[in-house]
Design a protein around this motif. Structure first.
Motif, PDB file in Angstrom:
ATOM      1  N   ASP A   1      -6.205 -14.872   1.150  1.00 10.08           N
ATOM      2  CA  ASP A   1      -6.639 -14.370  -0.151  1.00 10.08           C
ATOM      3  C   ASP A   1      -5.953 -13.057  -0.546  1.00 10.08           C
ATOM      4  OD1 ASP A   1      -7.875 -12.910   1.819  1.00 10.08           O
ATOM      5  OD2 ASP A   1      -9.885 -13.068   0.994  1.00 10.08           O
ATOM      6  N   ALA A   2      -4.884 -12.697   0.136  1.00 10.86           N
ATOM      7  CA  ALA A   2      -4.176 -11.439  -0.130  1.00 10.86           C
ATOM      8  C   ALA A   2      -3.270 -11.533  -1.346  1.00 10.86           C
ATOM      9  CB  ALA A   2      -3.343 -11.049   1.080  1.00 10.86           C
ATOM     10  N   GLN A   3      -3.129 -10.397  -2.007  1.00 11.18           N
ATOM     11  CA  GLN A   3      -2.100 -10.219  -3.026  1.00 11.18           C
ATOM     12  C   GLN A   3      -0.936  -9.552  -2.281  1.00 11.18           C
ATOM     13  OE1 GLN A   3      -3.710  -7.833  -6.208  1.00 11.18           O
ATOM     14  NE2 GLN A   3      -5.664  -8.881  -6.067  1.00 11.18           N
TER      15      GLN A   3
ATOM     16  N   VAL B   1      -2.804  -6.422  -0.449  1.00 13.90           N
ATOM     17  CA  VAL B   1      -4.134  -6.061  -0.919  1.00 13.90           C
ATOM     18  C   VAL B   1      -5.037  -7.258  -0.643  1.00 13.90           C
ATOM     19  CG1 VAL B   1      -5.498  -5.349  -2.920  1.00 13.90           C
ATOM     20  CG2 VAL B   1      -3.089  -4.652  -2.744  1.00 13.90           C
ATOM     21  N   ALA B   2      -6.135  -7.007   0.087  1.00 21.95           N
ATOM     22  CA  ALA B   2      -6.994  -8.129   0.472  1.00 21.95           C
ATOM     23  C   ALA B   2      -8.452  -7.703   0.580  1.00 21.95           C
ATOM     24  CB  ALA B   2      -6.540  -8.708   1.807  1.00 21.95           C
ATOM     25  N   PRO B   3      -9.377  -8.608   0.228  1.00 26.67           N
ATOM     26  CA  PRO B   3     -10.803  -8.315   0.374  1.00 26.67           C
ATOM     27  C   PRO B   3     -11.197  -8.033   1.832  1.00 26.67           C
ATOM     28  CG  PRO B   3     -10.485 -10.320  -0.925  1.00 26.67           C
ATOM     29  CD  PRO B   3      -9.150  -9.906  -0.390  1.00 26.67           C
TER      30      PRO B   3
ATOM     31  N   ARG C   1     -11.750  -4.396   3.216  1.00 30.08           N
ATOM     32  CA  ARG C   1     -12.855  -3.509   2.831  1.00 30.08           C
ATOM     33  C   ARG C   1     -13.568  -2.981   4.076  1.00 30.08           C
ATOM     34  NH1 ARG C   1     -15.046  -7.628  -1.075  1.00 30.08           N
ATOM     35  NH2 ARG C   1     -13.568  -7.470  -2.773  1.00 30.08           N
TER      36      ARG C   1
ATOM     37  N   THR D   1      -9.094  -4.963  -1.680  1.00 29.16           N
ATOM     38  CA  THR D   1      -9.336  -5.381  -3.057  1.00 29.16           C
ATOM     39  C   THR D   1     -10.604  -4.680  -3.510  1.00 29.16           C
ATOM     40  OG1 THR D   1      -8.398  -7.543  -2.566  1.00 29.16           O
ATOM     41  CG2 THR D   1      -9.737  -7.384  -4.544  1.00 29.16           C
TER      42      THR D   1
ATOM     43  N   GLU E   1     -14.158  -3.871  -4.994  1.00 29.47           N
ATOM     44  CA  GLU E   1     -15.349  -4.704  -5.162  1.00 29.47           C
ATOM     45  C   GLU E   1     -15.634  -4.872  -6.640  1.00 29.47           C
ATOM     46  OE1 GLU E   1     -18.713  -4.138  -2.571  1.00 29.47           O
ATOM     47  OE2 GLU E   1     -17.547  -2.714  -1.408  1.00 29.47           O
ATOM     48  N   GLU E   2     -16.111  -6.037  -6.989  1.00 34.07           N
ATOM     49  CA  GLU E   2     -16.384  -6.339  -8.405  1.00 34.07           C
ATOM     50  C   GLU E   2     -17.775  -5.971  -8.787  1.00 34.07           C
ATOM     51  OE1 GLU E   2     -15.311 -10.390  -9.099  1.00 34.07           O
ATOM     52  OE2 GLU E   2     -13.362 -10.095  -8.229  1.00 34.07           O
TER      53      GLU E   2
END
Length: 79
Positions: A18-20, A38-40, A43, A76, A78-79
Motif C-alpha cells: 500500500d506504499a506510495q 510513504v506508507a500507512p 505510522r 501516510t 491519518e484521515e
C-alpha cells in the motif's frame, strides 16, 4: 549490473503493497537512486524501523546489486 528503477519499485511494492513510491536515478547511471516511500504501516514506527522495512523488501540487494539508495520514508497521514 545496475538495477532498473522499475525493479526497485516492484520489490518495494511487493514488500509494502500500500506504499506510495517515487524512485529517482540521481546520477543517470543506474547505480545511485533516491527513493521516497510513504506508507500507512509506518505510522508510529521509528524512522530506523521504516528504513529496515524498505531494506527487507529489497531482499538483501543493498550494497550488492543496488549500490546506493538515498532513502526517505514517512507515514501516510491519518484521515
Amino acid at each position: 549490473m545496475p538495477m532498473a528503477a522499475a525493479e526497485i519499485e516492484a520489490l518495494i511494492r511487493a514488500g509494502i503493497p500500500d506504499a506510495q513510491i517515487e524512485i529517482t536515478d540521481l546520477a543517470g547511471d543506474g547505480d545511485h537512486y533516491a527513493a521516497r516511500v510513504v506508507a500507512p504501516m509506518f505510522r508510529g514506527m521509528p524512522r530506523v524501523r521504516q528504513h529496515q522495512a524498505v531494506y527487507a523488501a529489497l531482499g538483501g540487494r543493498m550494497g550488492g546489486v543496488l549500490h546506493a539508495l538515498q532513502l526517505t520514508t514517512e507515514a501516510t497521514p491519518e484521515e
